[in-house]
Scaffold this active site. Structure first.
Site, PDB file in Angstrom:
ATOM      1  N   GLU A  74      -8.725   6.476   1.439  1.00 41.62           N
ATOM      2  CA  GLU A  74      -7.654   5.491   1.282  1.00 41.62           C
ATOM      3  C   GLU A  74      -8.107   4.493   0.236  1.00 41.62           C
ATOM      4  O   GLU A  74      -8.982   3.662   0.487  1.00 41.62           O
ATOM      5  CB  GLU A  74      -7.351   4.802   2.621  1.00 41.62           C
ATOM      6  CG  GLU A  74      -6.777   5.736   3.666  1.00 41.62           C
ATOM      7  CD  GLU A  74      -5.478   6.403   3.253  1.00 41.62           C
ATOM      8  OE1 GLU A  74      -4.853   5.933   2.267  1.00 41.62           O
ATOM      9  OE2 GLU A  74      -5.081   7.385   3.882  1.00 41.62           O
ATOM     10  N   CYS A 134      -4.390  -3.276   0.469  1.00 45.88           N
ATOM     11  CA  CYS A 134      -4.074  -2.035  -0.252  1.00 45.88           C
ATOM     12  C   CYS A 134      -2.573  -1.799  -0.283  1.00 45.88           C
ATOM     13  O   CYS A 134      -2.083  -1.022  -1.103  1.00 45.88           O
ATOM     14  CB  CYS A 134      -4.793  -0.853   0.367  1.00 45.88           C
ATOM     15  SG  CYS A 134      -4.480  -0.655   2.133  1.00 45.88           S
TER      16      CYS A 134
END
Length: 513
Positions: free
Chosen positions: A266, A300
């Site tokens: 990720e 993110c």
């Protein structure tokens, strides 16, 4: 009380004591831990060596060999107890997250709530590790798939979500029958120590109530890059879940592939939103502001690119700039604060570099200046920036982990879709519209190419029930909900012959004595 004299080290010491972390662990080491709130040193931690890391992984493998034999629902009982311990510790751990990362307090508490939620999810999952029964062409046979524990799960987490990311991985890995080895960011080791202590409380309760669990089921590695490299390269770690920058992912991915290990990566999320002519602008303004400024732009899932239709551009963007100018910036531990500090000076420098590049490319910058430096010279507070760009070029195509929102005008919906997808990063995305065709197109196969595509909400992460991630640049992987658990297990196909013949061997004669 000013930022400079908050006395955070004493508060952190008290919180860690309450959570079960021995005071002896907080001093005498080589890793200095500082709070981005005011730059105050909180602790000096000992770091593990590469040789000690190798031994820790070997011990975790031995734990896996034992833990895999425990029935999955009983493994789920450990995670149920972990959820209870997290509920008890939520106020302390959430505040510690805010102190060590600089998140506003509501976000720190929200991160701990995500840990609790994934525990709830994983407890139910422990009774639902289903395999299929498969139709077979052979009479008197049954064919099925079964799922088995994989092995040691390596977890590498980033500073911006210092505890939630561990829980997404650990809760699933543990109910799936794996042991875990966790290397947190060097910037946030205190929250990791606290989390490990909370897990050990749950484990002690589990054993006291009759559960069987090995030592070294969850291992914490405090150290630098060399420790992470041992974890990534170790043959006893079949899966590594790593969260961080795309640069980190490019280093980790090939090393795992070289030894045919699995990866869940990720990484960057240069996320975009499209504002269409029919959008509810009040809803859009709130959604955009929170998505772009929350956690000082250090998520993110932060909104970084905004494409606004030319018919509503002049209605929305001035209001957005006004909202940016009025936001409260300061001590994240105060309830009135909406934007806390950047994690460190390096983040500030990268933000200023990106803004300079945007100006050079014709961008008009509102905000972005440093504030509160007289109150806390060693902390880096900035005013979130709105940058009106003539086109998606230069720094717009690169992710800067800071509160910068690049705004661009569009006229055609297909053009906006192309712009949304025209960056290598692709974690999340969103659209604001009341036009059903636009909304459905956005979430269709020809719409957003990101792992998350939202309608009338910012590019936030999915709830625990949905798989998180799917970053397109790396092929990524998924964490948290849905069927993400399959990444932590190995699948076997089994065929059972309950008849007296072997259909594929008919007509073949053997001398069987």
């Amino acid at each position: 009380m000013t930022l400079a004299n908050l006395g955070l080290s004493a508060e952190v010491s008290a919180i860690l004591t309450r959570l079960g972390v021995p005071q002896a662990k907080l001093s005498g080491g080589t890793l200095a831990v500082r709070s981005p709130v005011n730059g105050e040193q909180l602790a000096r931690l000992a770091e593990i060596s590469a040789i000690e890391t190798d031994k820790a992984i070997a011990a975790a493998h031995e734990a896996f060999l034992e833990w895999r034999l425990v029935p999955a629902p009983k493994r789920g009982e450990l995670i149920r107890l972990l959820g209870e311990e997290l509920r008890t510790a939520k106020a302390d751990l959430g505040r510690l997250v805010s102190i060590e990362v600089g998140k506003i307090l509501s976000e720190g508490l929200g991160e701990v709530q995500e840990m609790i939620d994934i525990c709830d999810f994983a407890v139910g999952l422990s009774r639902q590790l289903y395999g299929l029964t498969i139709a077979t062409e052979r009479a008197d046979h049954r064919m099925m798939e079964t799922w088995h524990p994989l092995g040691v799960t390596g977890i590498i987490s980033a500073f911006n979500f210092p505890v939630a990311v561990w829980s997404w991985n650990a809760a699933l890995a543990l109910v799936c029958g794996n042991s875990t080895v966790w290397k947190p960011s060097e910037k946030t080791p205190l929250t990791a120590l606290a989390t490990q202590a909370i897990f050990e409380k749950a484990l002690a309760r589990y054993v006291a109530e009759g559960g069987k669990a090995p030592a070294n089921l969850s291992t914490l590695l405090i150290g630098g890059r060399d420790v992470g490299e041992v974890l990534v390269d170790h043959p006893r770690v079949p899966l590594v879940s790593a969260t961080g920058s795309t640069a980190m992912g490019r280093a980790v991915g090939p090393r795992l592939a070289k030894r045919f290990a699995r990866s869940i990566l990720e990484l960057g999320g240069n996320n975009a939103a499209i504002v269409c002519p029919t959008a509810d602008l009040d809803l859009t303004l709130r959604g955009v502001a929170f998505a772009a400024m929350g956690t000082a732009g250090q998520r993110c899932t932060t909104l970084r690119r905004l494409f606004v239709h030319e018919s509503v551009y002049d209605k929305l963007v001035p209001r957005l700039i006004q909202a940016y100018g009025s936001v409260t910036i300061g001590n994240p531990l105060q309830s009135s604060t909406l934007v806390g500090p950047l994690i460190d000076g390096g983040s500030y420098e990268r933000m200023q570099k990106a803004l300079a590049e945007a100006k050079a490319a014709g961008g008009k910058v509102s905000g972005g200046d440093r504030v509160l430096q007289n109150e806390a010279a060693d902390a880096f507070y900035v005013r979130p920036a709105v940058v009106e760009m003539p086109a998606q070029t230069g720094p717009v195509k690169e992710e800067t982990f800071a509160p910068i929102l690049y705004v661009m005008k569009y006229s055609d919906f297909d053009e906006a879709l192309t712009l949304n997808n025209d960056v290598p990063q692709g974690l999340s995305s969103s659209i604001f519209t009341n036009n059903m065709q636009e909304a459905e197109t956005f979430v269709s196969a020809r719409g957003s190419d990101c792992g998350i595509a939202n309608v009338n909400i910012g590019p936030s992460g999915a709830e625990i029930g949905g798989a998180f991630g799917g970053e397109k640049e790396t092929g990524g992987g998924r964490e948290s909900g849905s069927d993400a658990w399959k990444a932590y297990m190995r699948r076997a196909t089994n065929t059972v012959n309950y008849g007296k013949t072997l259909p594929l061997a008919q007509g073949v004669k053997f001398d069987v004595g």
